[in-house]
Design an enzyme around this catalytic site. Structure first.
Site, PDB file in Angstrom:
ATOM      1  N   LYS A  50       0.866  -1.182   0.000  1.00 24.74           N
ATOM      2  CA  LYS A  50       0.000   0.000   0.000  1.00 24.74           C
ATOM      3  C   LYS A  50       0.901   1.230   0.000  1.00 24.74           C
ATOM      4  O   LYS A  50       1.480   1.600   1.021  1.00 24.74           O
ATOM      5  CB  LYS A  50      -0.908  -0.002   1.233  1.00 24.74           C
ATOM      6  CG  LYS A  50      -1.877   1.160   1.265  1.00 24.74           C
ATOM      7  CD  LYS A  50      -2.776   1.066   2.490  1.00 24.74           C
ATOM      8  CE  LYS A  50      -3.923   2.062   2.455  1.00 24.74           C
ATOM      9  NZ  LYS A  50      -3.505   3.445   2.358  1.00 24.74           N
ATOM     10  N   PHE A  98      -1.939  -0.404 -10.319  1.00 24.25           N
ATOM     11  CA  PHE A  98      -2.512  -1.606  -9.717  1.00 24.25           C
ATOM     12  C   PHE A  98      -3.833  -2.064 -10.314  1.00 24.25           C
ATOM     13  O   PHE A  98      -4.370  -3.087  -9.900  1.00 24.25           O
ATOM     14  CB  PHE A  98      -2.611  -1.498  -8.196  1.00 24.25           C
ATOM     15  CG  PHE A  98      -3.359  -0.283  -7.674  1.00 24.25           C
ATOM     16  CD1 PHE A  98      -4.733  -0.192  -7.774  1.00 24.25           C
ATOM     17  CD2 PHE A  98      -2.659   0.755  -7.064  1.00 24.25           C
ATOM     18  CE1 PHE A  98      -5.408   0.910  -7.284  1.00 24.25           C
ATOM     19  CE2 PHE A  98      -3.331   1.866  -6.559  1.00 24.25           C
ATOM     20  CZ  PHE A  98      -4.717   1.944  -6.673  1.00 24.25           C
ATOM     21  N   ARG A 127     -17.033   0.615  -0.844  1.00 23.86           N
ATOM     22  CA  ARG A 127     -16.029   0.195   0.110  1.00 23.86           C
ATOM     23  C   ARG A 127     -16.466  -1.184   0.578  1.00 23.86           C
ATOM     24  O   ARG A 127     -17.152  -1.343   1.563  1.00 23.86           O
ATOM     25  CB  ARG A 127     -15.976   1.175   1.288  1.00 23.86           C
ATOM     26  CG  ARG A 127     -14.804   0.941   2.216  1.00 23.86           C
ATOM     27  CD  ARG A 127     -14.881   1.846   3.435  1.00 23.86           C
ATOM     28  NE  ARG A 127     -14.643   3.259   3.155  1.00 23.86           N
ATOM     29  CZ  ARG A 127     -13.446   3.789   2.901  1.00 23.86           C
ATOM     30  NH1 ARG A 127     -12.382   3.023   2.882  1.00 23.86           N
ATOM     31  NH2 ARG A 127     -13.319   5.063   2.659  1.00 23.86           N
TER      32      ARG A 127
END
Ligand code: AMP
Length: 595
Positions: free
Chosen positions: A260, A350, A427
């Protein structure tokens, strides 16, 4: 077919007066219902304080000085008068309203006759058209043209209309109508399924266009909306967990894990030679990153593509990554060439959402990765995120610590299931972030919205000494308070906070804020800051998750401290949610029990 601008303004005044979110949504729905479809998009943009969706980057290009000149000219008063009134009341809208009403009383005419103006009622269409011309005026004489267009608009406006035009012009509407609020109102006004609306909005975040489509053709109108290169989609977000075993448990015991990176998220659209970079809040940030634009041109063997990644600052002498703050230094510099040299960046990709005519968002993760790999020529400046596939907790933990030692924030673990699509705007549990351990200390930071301020004393007199912060609840589109924070701010921060909050000051609690505390000053929920605390506790003073754990008490952050990080890259709706705080609380309790 048009609507009188006075009707829009009347609703804005009522919205501004209410402290109830439901009333706000009802007022807006009522307005949208009676707006003719041809101008519904214009009304929607105006309510949001824009002329076009923000990602198009169309700016009025009118600063306060210019706006003051236009007001002064329209009402035949010296600019210094308008400026004084503005300094006194701190709201250019109010200064314009006063100037307009005095001019009316005196019967003064400025450059246009008010008698004529009375007869020539402003319509939304006209206001929009003039503002659009102001925004697109360019080249030599543009400034003068802007002033004269605006002053003719002011001259035709009633005092109340002038107030909202002035606020719009300087970009300080002080109303806090957010996209979600408008989606509610649209769903109500046109009887369209709320979820269908939101889905369309995630794919094509242009509420004006969505409003127009449904005003014209109802829910059918949403059918034509699809992923479009050049138009940013709402980014997919990650849930959070604090142990490798919980994460593997959630992801069928096998996860694709990636570092991350601590940079700025970038959604990059390439259409032929044209490249655009959008931020996490969907602003066009291409101008700040000419280097990224050329990296993409040089390394993506695709004609049309949408890719996603993180722009990360690094130290060229060591090659080490630098934290997000360094990148923000770069963005604050005006001279882009110099900023580029001083703060070089790498692009770490990504995901891929679109490739040469094909939308990839419904494909599983590995297929999207394969498509990305098939067109990406990795080099020093651009590469795929470091990754590994893990079934074993210990190995995942080793990877996690490796990520930390490389200057990353942790890892993001992604589902490998057949259904691991790219969930726009959601999310969900397909992506899970794994940052530091929670233990009994609240190891992780949260991003909270500033909803109120408390006057400072002593050294902090004249500024705010503390702030009331809130978390977001997507199910009610409202903000719930979770702490009052006064530590962690340098003197410089306090001045900066004051300046950033000044245009957001309102004289009562905002309808989307739920609070038991009464700060000295209320703000439109807009500014997001990062905070860390000692732990999450139960508290009757705060409304976050009120009653979820025990009746009558909510959650609060104990000993909160500002980390120095302004999350201007996040919209208030992207702040930490009440659900996340509840999860953090539950986890902290489990860890404590285990200890
Ligand atoms: P957070 O901002 O804490 O919600 O964490 C999610 C953010 O991590 C995303 O919005 C990205 O900006 C960032 N990020 C960094 N590396 C990755 C990665 N490999 N995959 C997905 N997101 C990443």
């Amino acid at each position: 077919m048009d609507i009188r601008f006075a009707e829009v303004v009347k609703v804005l005044e009522n919205v501004e007066a209410t402290t109830q979110r439901t009333v706000m949504a009802r007022l807006l729905a009522g307005l949208l219902r009676k707006t003719p479809p041809q101008v519904v998009d214009k009304v929607v943009y105006f309510l949001l304080g824009d002329l076009r969706p923000p990602w198009e980057g169309l700016e009025l290009g009118v600063g306060e000085k210019l706006a003051i000149r236009a007001i002064a000219r329209a009402y035949g008063v010296p600019a210094s008068r308008v400026e004084d009134a503005y300094r006194r009341v701190g709201d250019l809208g109010e200064a314009a309203r006063r100037a307009a009403s005095e001019a009316r009383k005196k019967g003064a005419t400025g450059i246009l006759s008010f008698v004529q103006a009375e007869a020539r009622h402003l319509t939304m269409g006209r206001v929009y058209e003039v503002l659009y011309r102001v925004a697109t005026a360019s080249g030599e004489g543009a400034q003068d043209l802007k002033v004269s267009l605006l002053s003719s608009l002011f001259a035709d406006a009633s005092p109340e209309e002038a107030k909202y035009i002035a606020r719009f012009v300087v970009g300080k509407m002080r109303i806090g109508i957010a996209d979600m609020t408008l989606l509610d109102a649209l769903s109500d006004a046109f009887n369209v399924d709320r979820e269908a609306l939101e889905k369309a909005y995630h794919v094509y975040p242009d509420i004006g266009r969505i409003a127009r489509s449904i005003a014209e053709s109802g829910e059918e109108g949403l059918k034509g909306i699809s992923v479009t290169p050049g138009v940013p989609v709402q980014p997919m977000l990650a849930q959070r967990l604090s142990t490798a075993s919980e994460i593997l448990g959630k992801l069928d015991r096998k996860a694709w894990c990636e570092y991350k990176y601590d940079g700025e998220r970038a959604q990059i659209h390439k259409v032929g030679d044209r490249v655009k970079v959008f931020s996490r809040r969907l602003e066009d940030i291409t101008g700040a990153y000419p280097d990224v634009v050329s990296y993409v041109r040089d390394s993506l063997a695709a004609d049309t593509a949408i890719v996603e990644g993180e722009i990360v600052a690094y130290d060229p002498s060591t090659g080490d990554f630098l934290p997000f703050q360094e990148l923000m230094h770069r963005k604050r510099k005006h001279n882009v060439e110099e900023a580029m040299r001083e703060y070089p960046v790498k692009l770490i990709l990504f995901d891929m959402l679109y490739l040469d005519g094909r939308t990839l968002t419904d494909l599983p993760l590995l297929d999207r990765k394969a498509m990305l790999a098939s067109v990406l020529n990795e080099n020093d400046n651009v590469r795929h995120a470091d990754w590994g596939i893990f079934v074993d907790e210990e190995k995942l933990d080793v990877f996690f610590y490796e990520a930390l030692s490389e200057g990353c924030e942790g890892v993001i673990c992604k589902s490998l299931a057949g259904g691991s699509v790219y969930e726009m705007g959601a999310r969900g549990w397909l992506w899970i972030k794994y940052k530091r351990d929670y233990r009994s200390e609240m190891g992780d930071t949260v991003d909270l919205v500033v909803v109120g301020g408390f006057h400072g004393r002593g050294k902090r007199a004249g500024l705010y000494g503390a702030f009331l912060l809130a978390a977001y609840d997507p199910s009610t589109d409202s903000f719930y308070t979770v702490c009052k924070v006064g530590s962690g701010f340098t003197d410089e921060d306090l001045v900066r906070m004051y300046q950033m909050l000044e245009p957001l000051r309102i004289d009562h609690r905002h309808p989307r804020v739920v609070s038991k505390m009464e700060p000295h000053v209320w703000f439109v929920p807009e500014l997001v800051i990062e905070v860390v605390g000692a732990e999450i506790t139960l508290s009757p003073l705060h409304t976050c998750c009120m009653g979820s754990v025990k009746p009558g008490v909510g959650l609060a952050i104990r000993f909160p401290r500002f980390t120095g990080r302004y999350r201007t890259d996040k919209r208030p709706e992207q702040a930490t949610t009440v659900g996340e705080l509840l999860d953090m609380y539950a986890r902290q309790k489990r860890v404590k029990a285990a200890e």
